[in-house]
Design a protein around this motif. Structure first.
Motif, mmCIF file in Angstrom:
data_model
loop_
_atom_site.group_PDB
_atom_site.id
_atom_site.type_symbol
_atom_site.label_atom_id
_atom_site.label_comp_id
_atom_site.label_asym_id
_atom_site.label_seq_id
_atom_site.Cartn_x
_atom_site.Cartn_y
_atom_site.Cartn_z
ATOM 1 N N HIS A 1 2.233 -15.733 4.506
ATOM 2 C CA HIS A 1 2.934 -14.597 3.903
ATOM 3 C C HIS A 1 1.936 -13.449 3.799
ATOM 4 C CE1 HIS A 1 5.624 -12.275 1.453
ATOM 5 N NE2 HIS A 1 4.707 -12.175 0.517
ATOM 6 N N THR A 2 2.205 -12.380 4.506
ATOM 7 C CA THR A 2 1.322 -11.218 4.476
ATOM 8 C C THR A 2 2.154 -9.961 4.299
ATOM 9 O OG1 THR A 2 1.391 -10.924 6.871
ATOM 10 C CG2 THR A 2 -0.361 -12.331 5.996
ATOM 11 N N TRP A 3 1.485 -8.858 4.119
ATOM 12 C CA TRP A 3 2.163 -7.586 3.973
ATOM 13 C C TRP A 3 1.224 -6.490 4.456
ATOM 14 C CZ3 TRP A 3 0.880 -10.783 -0.105
ATOM 15 C CH2 TRP A 3 -0.216 -10.398 -0.876
ATOM 16 N N GLU A 4 1.838 -5.343 4.713
ATOM 17 C CA GLU A 4 1.026 -4.181 5.060
ATOM 18 C C GLU A 4 0.371 -3.668 3.794
ATOM 19 O OE1 GLU A 4 2.388 -1.024 7.553
ATOM 20 O OE2 GLU A 4 3.794 -2.369 8.581
ATOM 21 N N HIS A 5 -0.906 -3.320 3.921
ATOM 22 C CA HIS A 5 -1.647 -2.814 2.767
ATOM 23 C C HIS A 5 -1.002 -1.538 2.238
ATOM 24 C CE1 HIS A 5 -4.970 -1.749 0.187
ATOM 25 N NE2 HIS A 5 -4.948 -0.548 0.731
ATOM 26 N N THR A 6 -0.851 -1.475 0.940
ATOM 27 C CA THR A 6 -0.367 -0.279 0.256
ATOM 28 C C THR A 6 -1.472 0.165 -0.689
ATOM 29 O OG1 THR A 6 1.914 -1.066 0.361
ATOM 30 C CG2 THR A 6 1.429 0.664 -1.238
ATOM 31 N N PRO A 7 -1.986 1.369 -0.535
ATOM 32 C CA PRO A 7 -3.109 1.806 -1.374
ATOM 33 C C PRO A 7 -2.830 1.627 -2.872
ATOM 34 C CG PRO A 7 -2.732 3.397 0.366
ATOM 35 C CD PRO A 7 -1.594 2.407 0.422
ATOM 36 N N GLY A 8 -3.752 0.928 -3.534
ATOM 37 C CA GLY A 8 -3.682 0.765 -4.982
ATOM 38 C C GLY A 8 -2.688 -0.265 -5.479
ATOM 39 N N VAL A 9 -2.022 -0.990 -4.566
ATOM 40 C CA VAL A 9 -1.018 -1.976 -4.968
ATOM 41 C C VAL A 9 -1.309 -3.294 -4.261
ATOM 42 C CG1 VAL A 9 1.444 -2.566 -4.952
ATOM 43 C CG2 VAL A 9 0.736 -0.188 -5.237
ATOM 44 N N THR A 10 -1.171 -4.393 -4.990
ATOM 45 C CA THR A 10 -1.318 -5.707 -4.372
ATOM 46 C C THR A 10 -0.534 -6.734 -5.162
ATOM 47 O OG1 THR A 10 -2.916 -7.228 -3.369
ATOM 48 C CG2 THR A 10 -3.416 -6.446 -5.605
ATOM 49 N N LEU A 11 -0.580 -7.958 -4.727
ATOM 50 C CA LEU A 11 0.096 -9.064 -5.400
ATOM 51 C C LEU A 11 -0.916 -10.166 -5.675
ATOM 52 C CD1 LEU A 11 3.238 -9.326 -3.079
ATOM 53 C CD2 LEU A 11 3.127 -8.243 -5.333
ATOM 54 N N LEU A 12 -0.609 -10.994 -6.673
ATOM 55 C CA LEU A 12 -1.418 -12.172 -6.915
ATOM 56 C C LEU A 12 -0.545 -13.272 -7.478
ATOM 57 C CD1 LEU A 12 -3.039 -12.309 -10.230
ATOM 58 C CD2 LEU A 12 -2.786 -9.999 -9.428
ATOM 59 N N GLY A 13 -1.073 -14.476 -7.491
ATOM 60 C CA GLY A 13 -0.314 -15.622 -8.001
ATOM 61 C C GLY A 13 0.920 -15.892 -7.169
ATOM 62 N N ASP A 14 1.971 -16.385 -7.831
ATOM 63 C CA ASP A 14 3.197 -16.746 -7.109
ATOM 64 C C ASP A 14 3.822 -15.565 -6.370
ATOM 65 O OD1 ASP A 14 3.010 -19.382 -7.796
ATOM 66 O OD2 ASP A 14 4.663 -19.365 -9.230
ATOM 67 N N ALA A 15 3.622 -14.356 -6.863
ATOM 68 C CA ALA A 15 4.170 -13.192 -6.164
ATOM 69 C C ALA A 15 3.552 -13.047 -4.780
ATOM 70 C CB ALA A 15 3.935 -11.925 -6.980
#
Length: 119
Positions: free
Chosen positions: A39-53
């Motif tokens: 599961h990956t995503w395009e980088h969004t400046p200043g935003v990310t996910l962690l844990g189950d998200a």
């Protein structure tokens, strides 16, 4: 499910087998949810996910540990990198490969625990 579990735990102590054979509560069919691997995503400046998200996977004992590791890695990256976006990128460069590897292992492990589905 009861039959499948008794087969998996054949030879274990009778107290466990008794619980599996005679439990009054029975077994409840609950769906398991997981994100695709990887599961990956395009980088969004200043935003990310962690844990189950970031890496929802079958419940085989890694989720909470990965979430704590994610938080530690993100905090470390945010205080050691020169900008917020550099910190997020540094964190994602560590977390995404690690979570893909863990999710792959959990998906394989789940296949050994659940009975085959009739398709």
């Amino acid at each position: 499910m009861r039959t499948h579990l008794l087969k998996i735990f054949d030879g274990w102590h009778e107290s466990l087998l008794h619980l599996l054979r005679y439990s009054d509560s029975g077994f409840v069919n609950r769906p398991l949810f997981a994100l695709p691997v990887p599961h990956t995503w395009e980088h969004t400046p200043g935003v990310t996910l962690l844990g189950d998200a970031a890496h929802l996977m079958p419940p085989l004992g890694l989720g909470a540990n990965l979430a704590m590791l994610d938080g530690t890695d993100l905090a470390h990256a945010l205080v050691t990198e020169p900008t917020l976006d550099d910190g997020v990128r540094a964190y994602e460069s560590i977390m995404l490969p690690r979570s893909a590897e863990a999710a792959k292992g959990c998906a394989e492990g789940l296949g050994h625990l659940l009975p085959p589905t009739d398709s």
